[in-house]
Design an enzyme around this catalytic site. Sequence first.
Site, PDB file in Angstrom:
ATOM      1  N   SER A 125       0.832  -1.211   0.000  1.00 33.22           N
ATOM      2  CA  SER A 125       0.000   0.000   0.000  1.00 33.22           C
ATOM      3  C   SER A 125       0.861   1.254   0.000  1.00 33.22           C
ATOM      4  CB  SER A 125      -0.864   0.051   1.255  1.00 33.22           C
ATOM      5  OG  SER A 125      -1.600  -1.114   1.400  1.00 33.22           O
ATOM      6  N   HIS A 146      -0.920  -2.138  -6.992  1.00 34.46           N
ATOM      7  CA  HIS A 146      -1.684  -1.915  -5.767  1.00 34.46           C
ATOM      8  C   HIS A 146      -3.170  -2.070  -6.080  1.00 34.46           C
ATOM      9  CE1 HIS A 146      -3.000   1.070  -2.407  1.00 34.46           C
ATOM     10  NE2 HIS A 146      -3.056  -0.179  -1.990  1.00 34.46           N
ATOM     11  N   GLU A 158      -3.117   0.720  -8.943  1.00 36.13           N
ATOM     12  CA  GLU A 158      -2.016   1.672  -9.076  1.00 36.13           C
ATOM     13  C   GLU A 158      -0.757   0.879  -9.457  1.00 36.13           C
ATOM     14  OE1 GLU A 158      -3.355   5.169  -5.927  1.00 36.13           O
ATOM     15  OE2 GLU A 158      -2.149   3.517  -5.173  1.00 36.13           O
ATOM     16  N   ASN A 197      -4.487   6.901  -1.860  1.00 33.82           N
ATOM     17  CA  ASN A 197      -4.394   6.968  -0.393  1.00 33.82           C
ATOM     18  C   ASN A 197      -3.734   8.259   0.073  1.00 33.82           C
ATOM     19  OD1 ASN A 197      -5.636   4.515  -0.150  1.00 33.82           O
ATOM     20  ND2 ASN A 197      -3.777   3.357   0.274  1.00 33.82           N
TER      21      ASN A 197
HETATM   22  N1  LIG Z   1      -6.293  -5.039   3.450  1.00 35.51           N
HETATM   23  C1  LIG Z   1      -6.396  -4.075   2.536  1.00 35.51           C
HETATM   24  O1  LIG Z   1      -7.429  -3.410   2.413  1.00 35.51           O
HETATM   25  C2  LIG Z   1      -5.256  -3.806   1.583  1.00 35.51           C
HETATM   26  C3  LIG Z   1      -5.525  -3.073   0.409  1.00 35.51           C
HETATM   27  C4  LIG Z   1      -4.491  -2.874  -0.512  1.00 35.51           C
HETATM   28  C5  LIG Z   1      -3.223  -3.350  -0.241  1.00 35.51           C
HETATM   29  N2  LIG Z   1      -2.997  -4.054   0.911  1.00 35.51           N
HETATM   30  C6  LIG Z   1      -1.639  -4.581   1.122  1.00 35.51           C
HETATM   31  O2  LIG Z   1      -1.657  -5.986   0.879  1.00 35.51           O
HETATM   32  C7  LIG Z   1      -0.691  -6.627   1.717  1.00 35.51           C
HETATM   33  C8  LIG Z   1      -1.371  -7.709   2.526  1.00 35.51           C
HETATM   34  O3  LIG Z   1      -2.393  -7.147   3.309  1.00 35.51           O
HETATM   35  P1  LIG Z   1      -3.580  -8.040   3.890  1.00 35.51           P
HETATM   36  O4  LIG Z   1      -4.592  -7.085   4.399  1.00 35.51           O
HETATM   37  O5  LIG Z   1      -3.964  -9.091   2.916  1.00 35.51           O
HETATM   38  O6  LIG Z   1      -2.823  -8.719   5.133  1.00 35.51           O
HETATM   39  P2  LIG Z   1      -3.202 -10.073   5.891  1.00 35.51           P
HETATM   40  O7  LIG Z   1      -2.568  -9.972   7.234  1.00 35.51           O
HETATM   41  O8  LIG Z   1      -4.657 -10.356   5.797  1.00 35.51           O
HETATM   42  O9  LIG Z   1      -2.446 -11.204   5.045  1.00 35.51           O
HETATM   43  C9  LIG Z   1      -1.066 -11.317   4.969  1.00 35.51           C
HETATM   44  C10 LIG Z   1      -0.738 -12.797   4.835  1.00 35.51           C
HETATM   45  O10 LIG Z   1       0.651 -12.926   4.513  1.00 35.51           O
HETATM   46  C11 LIG Z   1       1.118 -14.077   5.171  1.00 35.51           C
HETATM   47  N3  LIG Z   1       2.573 -14.060   5.242  1.00 35.51           N
HETATM   48  C12 LIG Z   1       3.348 -13.334   6.078  1.00 35.51           C
HETATM   49  N4  LIG Z   1       4.662 -13.596   5.825  1.00 35.51           N
HETATM   50  C13 LIG Z   1       4.692 -14.504   4.826  1.00 35.51           C
HETATM   51  C14 LIG Z   1       5.729 -15.173   4.121  1.00 35.51           C
HETATM   52  N5  LIG Z   1       7.014 -14.954   4.430  1.00 35.51           N
HETATM   53  N6  LIG Z   1       5.393 -16.056   3.163  1.00 35.51           N
HETATM   54  C15 LIG Z   1       4.100 -16.297   2.855  1.00 35.51           C
HETATM   55  N7  LIG Z   1       3.063 -15.685   3.476  1.00 35.51           N
HETATM   56  C16 LIG Z   1       3.358 -14.802   4.443  1.00 35.51           C
HETATM   57  C17 LIG Z   1       0.421 -14.037   6.533  1.00 35.51           C
HETATM   58  O11 LIG Z   1       0.455 -15.302   7.169  1.00 35.51           O
HETATM   59  C18 LIG Z   1      -0.968 -13.584   6.139  1.00 35.51           C
HETATM   60  O12 LIG Z   1      -1.850 -14.681   5.895  1.00 35.51           O
HETATM   61  C19 LIG Z   1      -0.042  -5.529   2.549  1.00 35.51           C
HETATM   62  O13 LIG Z   1       1.126  -5.106   1.926  1.00 35.51           O
HETATM   63  C20 LIG Z   1      -1.100  -4.435   2.534  1.00 35.51           C
HETATM   64  O14 LIG Z   1      -0.568  -3.143   2.735  1.00 35.51           O
HETATM   65  C21 LIG Z   1      -3.978  -4.298   1.820  1.00 35.51           C
END
Ligand SMILES: NC(=O)c1ccc[n+]([C@@H]2O[C@H](COP(=O)([O-])OP(=O)(O)OC[C@H]3O[C@@H](n4cnc5c(N)ncnc54)[C@H](O)[C@@H]3O)[C@@H](O)[C@H]2O)c1
Length: 298
Positions: A125, A146, A158, A197
Amino acid sequence: MKVDDIKKVAVIGAGTMGSQIAEILARVGSYETHMVDVSDELVSNGLKAIDERLERYFVSKGTLTAEEKKATLDRIKCSTSIEEAVKDVDFVIEVVVENLGVKKDVFKKLDASAPQHAILVSNTSGLNITEMGAVTSRPDKVVGMHFFYPVAIMSLVEVVRGAHTSDEVVQFACELSRHLGKEPVVCKDVSYGFLANRVYGRMTGEAVQMVWERVASPEDIDKAVKLGYNLPIGPLELADIIGAWGLTAWAEEDRIRELGPDKGRLHPLVRAMIRAGYRGGKGKKGIYDFWNDVLSKW
Ligand SMILES: NC(=O)c1ccc[n+]([C@@H]2O[C@H](COP(=O)([O-])OP(=O)(O)OC[C@H]3O[C@@H](n4cnc5c(N)ncnc54)[C@H](O)[C@@H]3O)[C@@H](O)[C@H]2O)c1
């Protein structure tokens, strides 16, 4: 590489966003999609979430047949090994927690195990794409894509270019976004919060300051913005729903590094909310509740 050349892809992280990105790659892209998380339980939770979403939002509405749903799920291969999952992919997207150290470790593994032609993508993000590219031997093939939550509905992607990302790879990321039914916009990774954002964050920050000054209630501030600018939802309501207060607190260190100590530090109101347990998120207390429960009486 052209989008038509993609056969196999991988998604690292099967959480909120990873499972949704795996779903769109398998459903719309029809790619063989390898989905990885750190345990069997987490990766199968991701698959279960995809199954439920396909049923609820597509099959029950008649936009996907039961056979198409089964074919989509069959295209998704679950794994706990990055090395195994990416060994013959054309494209891999990292969707692990928003932590630069964790992401860099993942990029090192991707670079060591994915074929040399494979494009390495991050769904970060706001973290820096150039820094992720720097731990690989192919910074020209590292780019941000993104996606926005919920991925099946939100049309924006993005495309974020690092200092060394090639034009061809930026072009590829835009083409792939369109192929998945999304609208790409391109920006540089020097913009913390990228485009949407960053702008929305400024608006939310100003609204928070107005609540802090007791200029008006959160409800009236949101109402003014919605009616005044014809927006479907106000910045404070939205932040409450998505849990933005907790996310901003989590990212304070990144914000200070990228924006400097003044702009990066948590607003005192947000810090007070976090300390009192008002982090926002679905069904949880946020700024509307903090105003009613605490601030209006202080
Ligand atoms: N949630 C949102 O609305 C949103 C929107 C856009 C972007 N993002 C971005 O997406 C990314 C993930 O966010 P999320 O909300 O899905 O988080 P989340 O916590 O729901 O999921 C992250 C997952 O990654 C796994 N993980 C961690 N380390 C790992 C590794 N070494 N190998 C494999 N898996 C691993 C975790 O176990 C977890 O299941 C972040 O960078 C976040 O900024 C999130």
